[in-house]
Scaffold this motif. Structure first.
Motif, PDB file in Angstrom:
ATOM      1  N   MET A   9       0.890  -1.010   0.048  1.00 57.50           N
ATOM      2  CA  MET A   9       0.045  -0.207   0.106  1.00 57.50           C
ATOM      3  C   MET A   9       0.832   1.100  -0.025  1.00 57.50           C
ATOM      4  SD  MET A   9      -3.323   0.613  -0.056  1.00 57.50           S
ATOM      5  CE  MET A   9      -4.313   1.961   0.158  1.00 57.50           C
ATOM      6  N   GLU A  68       8.204  -0.931   3.725  1.00 61.05           N
ATOM      7  CA  GLU A  68       6.820  -1.328   3.244  1.00 61.05           C
ATOM      8  C   GLU A  68       5.868  -1.593   4.198  1.00 61.05           C
ATOM      9  OE1 GLU A  68       6.620  -4.402   0.247  1.00 61.05           O
ATOM     10  OE2 GLU A  68       8.883  -3.822  -0.270  1.00 61.05           O
ATOM     11  N   ARG A 103      -0.771  -3.581   3.070  1.00 60.27           N
ATOM     12  CA  ARG A 103      -2.235  -3.258   2.764  1.00 60.27           C
ATOM     13  C   ARG A 103      -3.187  -4.190   3.828  1.00 60.27           C
ATOM     14  NH1 ARG A 103      -4.447  -1.203  -1.701  1.00 60.27           N
ATOM     15  NH2 ARG A 103      -2.679  -1.502  -2.941  1.00 60.27           N
ATOM     16  N   ILE A 157       2.653   5.228  -3.389  1.00 58.73           N
ATOM     17  CA  ILE A 157       1.436   4.822  -2.874  1.00 58.73           C
ATOM     18  C   ILE A 157       0.670   4.090  -3.919  1.00 58.73           C
ATOM     19  CG2 ILE A 157      -1.055   5.701  -1.703  1.00 58.73           C
ATOM     20  CD1 ILE A 157       0.916   7.920  -0.521  1.00 58.73           C
ATOM     21  N   ASP A 158       0.246   2.798  -3.593  1.00 56.66           N
ATOM     22  CA  ASP A 158      -0.305   2.120  -4.651  1.00 56.66           C
ATOM     23  C   ASP A 158       0.446   1.946  -6.087  1.00 56.66           C
ATOM     24  OD1 ASP A 158      -2.430   0.944  -3.603  1.00 56.66           O
ATOM     25  OD2 ASP A 158      -3.996   2.610  -3.959  1.00 56.66           O
ATOM     26  N   GLY A 159       1.903   2.189  -5.576  1.00 59.27           N
ATOM     27  CA  GLY A 159       2.967   2.040  -6.740  1.00 59.27           C
ATOM     28  C   GLY A 159       2.999   3.393  -7.531  1.00 59.27           C
ATOM     29  N   GLN A 160       2.442   4.506  -6.939  1.00 59.15           N
ATOM     30  CA  GLN A 160       2.785   5.812  -7.672  1.00 59.15           C
ATOM     31  C   GLN A 160       3.539   6.476  -6.882  1.00 59.15           C
ATOM     32  OE1 GLN A 160      -0.642   8.476  -7.658  1.00 59.15           O
ATOM     33  NE2 GLN A 160       0.262   9.761  -9.036  1.00 59.15           N
ATOM     34  N   LYS A 197      -7.839   9.612   0.188  1.00 56.68           N
ATOM     35  CA  LYS A 197      -7.535   8.393   0.651  1.00 56.68           C
ATOM     36  C   LYS A 197      -7.175   8.116   1.930  1.00 56.68           C
ATOM     37  CE  LYS A 197      -6.030   5.943  -3.801  1.00 56.68           C
ATOM     38  NZ  LYS A 197      -5.004   5.160  -4.276  1.00 56.68           N
ATOM     39  N   GLU A 200      -8.883   4.895   2.947  1.00 51.29           N
ATOM     40  CA  GLU A 200      -8.162   3.528   2.746  1.00 51.29           C
ATOM     41  C   GLU A 200      -7.014   3.345   3.442  1.00 51.29           C
ATOM     42  OE1 GLU A 200      -7.097   2.676  -1.390  1.00 51.29           O
ATOM     43  OE2 GLU A 200      -8.905   3.979  -2.196  1.00 51.29           O
ATOM     44  N   THR A 225      -5.659   0.215   5.840  1.00 55.31           N
ATOM     45  CA  THR A 225      -4.306   0.145   6.073  1.00 55.31           C
ATOM     46  C   THR A 225      -3.900   0.949   7.043  1.00 55.31           C
ATOM     47  OG1 THR A 225      -3.804  -0.669   3.870  1.00 55.31           O
ATOM     48  CG2 THR A 225      -2.124   0.526   5.224  1.00 55.31           C
TER      49      THR A 225
END
Length: 258
Positions: A1, A23, A26, A60-63, A79, A157, A190
């Motif tokens: 996440m 890391e 999630r 965040i979510d890969g971004q 989020k 989230e 999360t």
């Protein structure tokens, strides 16, 4: 996440984050621990975009969000929920108005829909009967619960907690942490909790990361952390247990042969 890669941050000549790699899984409750003033809250503020790193990545979510504009961050923050250390409730607003505030600011819901959501969140934290009270009329534990209801208003989230049990008596500390845990599990959130309270962390965490001198020096499940051989973590745990539970403190000391 959330993934932190080689994160650095200094304020003047003081280096606070010195190559953080972590890391955050999630749907789990992750505790960030360490001494006071070691950069735990600074780390939270980076995750939510209130501070920008000198270098490194925040995914965040890969971004990678380290170069987002403030307008882009405003959208991304939908989020997030954030529970500040002191609650940060608006003194001039009732409990219900505090919880409604983010819904009014960030949604186009009708007054009736907002009222329904406010009552739903207050019911979840056991404060529906206090909806018309002002923060000055609340106990410390009630303020924490009101702040939690507000943090949940936008149904985030990811939810971040900065020392959520500070200033509470031991019974309220446990009750507040159980409420946070129950809420996190109920919504599959999360969660990231900053604290230096060892017993609370070992009771509630799925995952723990220890910070020292600006770096993550140990991470793992509570059971793995209790077995850590890192000198700082061993001393931190031993000191905490000796302060709260003298017998357990001696057990930790004997286990490691110190």
């Amino acid at each position: 996440m959330v993934k932190l890669v080689d994160l650095y941050k200094s304020f003047g000549e003081q280096t606070v984050l010195n190559g953080i790699n972590l890391e955050i899984p999630r749907g789990k409750l992750t505790f960030i621990m360490g001494r006071s003033g070691t950069g735990k809250s600074v780390l939270l503020k980076h995750i939510i975009g209130l501070l920008k790193p000198d270098r490194g990545q925040i995914l965040i979510d890969g971004q990678d969000v380290t170069h987002l504009s403030e307008k882009e961050w405003q959208r991304l923050r939908r989020k997030f929920g954030f529970l500040f250390q002191e609650g940060a409730l608006f003194d001039s607003m009732t409990v219900a108005e505090n919880v409604a505030f983010p819904l009014i600011e960030h949604t186009k819901l009708s007054k009736k829909e907002i009222q329904r959501k406010v009552e739903e969140k207050l019911s979840q934290v056991g404060l529906l009967e206090a909806r018309n009270k002002y923060p000055a009329e609340l106990s410390g534990g009630m303020k924490k619960r009101a702040a939690l209801a507000r943090a949940l208003a936008l149904e985030p989230e990811i939810i971040l907690f900065d020392e959520p049990t500070t200033g509470l008596d031991p019974m309220l500390q446990v009750a507040t942490m159980k409420l946070i845990r129950k809420t996190q599990q109920q919504y599959g959130l999360t969660g990231v909790v900053v604290t230096h309270d060892v017993p609370i962390a070992l009771m509630a965490a799925d995952y723990i990361a220890f910070l020292n001198e600006g770096r993550v020096v140990a991470e793992g499940t509570p059971e793995e952390i209790k077995k850590s051989e890192h000198p700082f973590v061993r001393e931190f745990l031993k000191s905490a247990f000796e302060g709260c539970y003298p017998e357990e403190g001696r057990d930790v000391q004997e286990k490691h042969g110190d």
